[in-house]
Design a protein around this motif. Structure first.
Motif, PDB file in Angstrom:
ATOM      1  N   LEU A  78     -51.709  20.180  97.123  1.00  9.66           N
ATOM      2  CA  LEU A  78     -50.914  19.789  95.732  1.00  9.66           C
ATOM      3  C   LEU A  78     -49.651  20.625  95.541  1.00  9.66           C
ATOM      4  CD1 LEU A  78     -53.931  19.934  93.068  1.00  9.66           C
ATOM      5  CD2 LEU A  78     -52.709  17.998  94.051  1.00  9.66           C
ATOM      6  N   LYS A  79     -49.960  21.933  95.965  1.00 12.90           N
ATOM      7  CA  LYS A  79     -48.631  22.906  96.062  1.00 12.90           C
ATOM      8  C   LYS A  79     -47.654  22.640  97.054  1.00 12.90           C
ATOM      9  CE  LYS A  79     -50.814  26.762  93.613  1.00 12.90           C
ATOM     10  NZ  LYS A  79     -51.092  27.999  93.426  1.00 12.90           N
ATOM     11  N   GLU A  90     -55.862  22.636  96.881  1.00 15.11           N
ATOM     12  CA  GLU A  90     -54.701  23.498  96.161  1.00 15.11           C
ATOM     13  C   GLU A  90     -53.443  23.408  97.160  1.00 15.11           C
ATOM     14  OE1 GLU A  90     -55.351  27.352  94.801  1.00 15.11           O
ATOM     15  OE2 GLU A  90     -57.060  26.988  93.543  1.00 15.11           O
ATOM     16  N   LYS A 110     -47.093  19.546  97.932  1.00 19.17           N
ATOM     17  CA  LYS A 110     -46.261  18.258  97.434  1.00 19.17           C
ATOM     18  C   LYS A 110     -45.142  18.719  96.251  1.00 19.17           C
ATOM     19  CE  LYS A 110     -47.092  13.812  95.330  1.00 19.17           C
ATOM     20  NZ  LYS A 110     -47.982  12.718  94.835  1.00 19.17           N
ATOM     21  N   GLU A 111     -45.638  19.758  95.441  1.00 23.83           N
ATOM     22  CA  GLU A 111     -45.017  20.106  94.220  1.00 23.83           C
ATOM     23  C   GLU A 111     -43.961  21.089  94.735  1.00 23.83           C
ATOM     24  OE1 GLU A 111     -45.828  23.391  90.352  1.00 23.83           O
ATOM     25  OE2 GLU A 111     -47.343  22.638  91.468  1.00 23.83           O
ATOM     26  N   LEU A 112     -44.223  22.144  95.569  1.00 24.03           N
ATOM     27  CA  LEU A 112     -42.989  23.076  95.884  1.00 24.03           C
ATOM     28  C   LEU A 112     -42.265  22.860  97.104  1.00 24.03           C
ATOM     29  CD1 LEU A 112     -45.343  26.041  95.341  1.00 24.03           C
ATOM     30  CD2 LEU A 112     -43.623  25.185  93.606  1.00 24.03           C
ATOM     31  N   SER A 113     -42.524  21.871  98.064  1.00 27.14           N
ATOM     32  CA  SER A 113     -41.867  21.581  99.390  1.00 27.14           C
ATOM     33  C   SER A 113     -41.526  22.818 100.040  1.00 27.14           C
ATOM     34  CB  SER A 113     -40.579  20.531  98.945  1.00 27.14           C
ATOM     35  OG  SER A 113     -40.788  19.223  98.401  1.00 27.14           O
ATOM     36  N   ASP A 165     -45.666  30.749  96.777  1.00 28.66           N
ATOM     37  CA  ASP A 165     -46.738  30.639  95.939  1.00 28.66           C
ATOM     38  C   ASP A 165     -48.113  30.873  96.958  1.00 28.66           C
ATOM     39  OD1 ASP A 165     -48.851  30.227  94.121  1.00 28.66           O
ATOM     40  OD2 ASP A 165     -47.826  28.600  93.226  1.00 28.66           O
ATOM     41  N   GLN A 213     -46.205  14.519 103.588  1.00 28.62           N
ATOM     42  CA  GLN A 213     -45.003  15.473 103.369  1.00 28.62           C
ATOM     43  C   GLN A 213     -44.961  16.334 104.795  1.00 28.62           C
ATOM     44  OE1 GLN A 213     -46.933  15.325 100.556  1.00 28.62           O
ATOM     45  NE2 GLN A 213     -48.076  17.127 101.078  1.00 28.62           N
TER      46      GLN A 213
END
Length: 371
Positions: free
Chosen positions: A42-43, A39, A45-48, A32, A74
């Motif tokens: 957020l990404k 952004e 954290k969401e996608l690791s 991504d 993270q």
């Protein structure tokens, strides 16, 4: 094994160009992209993702602020992109202090850029850095302490990492003063070096009795800013080495990027030479740890403590071999605390480094041995 990459840049063109270059290696997949720091957080954290490439200047939230927040929640390897300016140097150093592990110059603005090494450098760094995810949080915390403390005190190599060391490596956390005679301290570093050098110099006393020679792989436009930063966080005086200046005890001389730092004279009357050496294909780095350390061997003989810190490749191994034959003490950073165990691993595998030391303990070991 395949690795995932999150690309963060406010330019659509740059995001597309990065994706093209990264995915030329089948092991890498851009999962991504984000157009600003908010952004990115957020990404991440969401996608690791396994690694993030991060621009510095972006709307909504800049890259440095994003790095700080990502590393706090993270930790993941972050590769920064920097402009070749004085401001870019300061911003990049801030990002490294915040927890980014390395940087590249933004050389892909023109899609017709004839420099084919750009994509190779990018992919090489990504593949090297994704293998190193531990200690990131600790290093960020350590540099934050240095930044808040009062002052009282590139051409890529083809070999990404060295082969594992066959024999058990002696790892120490402290030394008992050996009584050996010293006349200088020499330190070489590359990837991860800016943070490691700050930690290494921070504890040395202002009364440190010997000159210190620092060779960090870094662009020429960055080394002045880096020398100033080291001077702010160290007790010893740190300066960018100048051609013709006489070496003084208690002063750390940083080799300028893009050139070579050589020495001439004797241990009691040494002068620095800053010069350009024609690239015959054997000199991979400007500055080169090997070239500087070979001259240190000529001037100081075996009265040297040489330290190889984190870095890609094997720069410094040949000269350290020469120094050891003369009776010098050779130390290397240990694998666990290194961002890349290439340079310290090479000098260890060659059985040149007597010991490996965790970054947390290196400065105190130097102090115990030399002061």
């Amino acid at each position: 094994m395949n690795y995932t990459v999150l690309v963060v840049d406010d330019s659509i063109f740059h995001r597309r160009r990065l994706k093209e270059m990264i995915e030329e290696d089948a092991r890498l997949k851009v999962i991504d992209a984000a157009s600003n720091g908010k952004e990115a957080i957020l990404k991440a954290k969401e996608l690791s993702p396994d690694i993030i490439t991060m621009d510095v200047e972006m709307p909504v939230l800049d890259g440095i602020s994003a790095v700080k927040q990502i590393m706090q929640h993270q930790p993941v390897p972050i590769l920064m992109f920097s402009s070749l300016t004085a401001e870019g140097a300061d911003q990049t150093l801030d990002a490294l202090d915040a927890g980014a592990v390395d940087f590249l110059l933004k050389e892909f603005d023109n899609k017709f850029n004839p420099d084919k090494d750009v994509g190779f450098k990018l992919r090489s760094k990504i593949l090297t850095l994704v293998r190193k995810r531990h200690t990131l949080k600790r290093q960020t915390r350590d540099i934050a302490k240095l930044k808040n403390a009062p002052k009282t005190f590139i051409r890529a190599e083809k070999t990404l990492v060295t082969a594992p060391v066959a024999e058990p490596v002696k790892i120490i956390s402290g030394v008992v003063k050996s009584g050996k005679t010293y006349k200088c301290l020499a330190i070489g570093a590359s990837t991860g070096g800016p943070v490691a050098l700050q930690k290494t110099l921070a504890v040395l006393p202002a009364s440190f009795p010997y000159p210190i020679f620092l060779v960090q792989h870094m662009p020429g436009s960055f080394t002045e800013a880096f020398a100033q930063r080291l001077n702010q966080t160290s007790n010893v005086s740190v300066k960018l080495a100048k051609d013709g200046e006489k070496v003084q005890p208690g002063v750390a001389y940083l080799a300028p990027g893009g050139r070579q730092m050589l020495l001439k004279g004797t241990s009691s009357a040494c002068t620095i030479r800053i010069t350009d050496i024609e690239d015959d294909g054997r000199i991979l780095y400007k500055p080169s740890v090997d070239l500087t350390f070979f001259d240190i061997a000529k001037v100081y003989g075996g009265d040297v403590l040489a330290l190889i810190l984190t870095g890609m490749g094997s720069d410094g191994t040949e000269a350290c071999t020469r120094l050891k034959r003369l009776g010098a003490t050779i130390w290397a950073q240990d694998e666990k605390s290194s961002v890349v165990y290439g340079m310290p691993g090479a000098v260890t595998k060659a059985k040149v480094a007597q010991v490996n030391i965790d970054l947390e303990h290196i400065s105190q070991c130097i102090k115990s041995e030399m002061v």
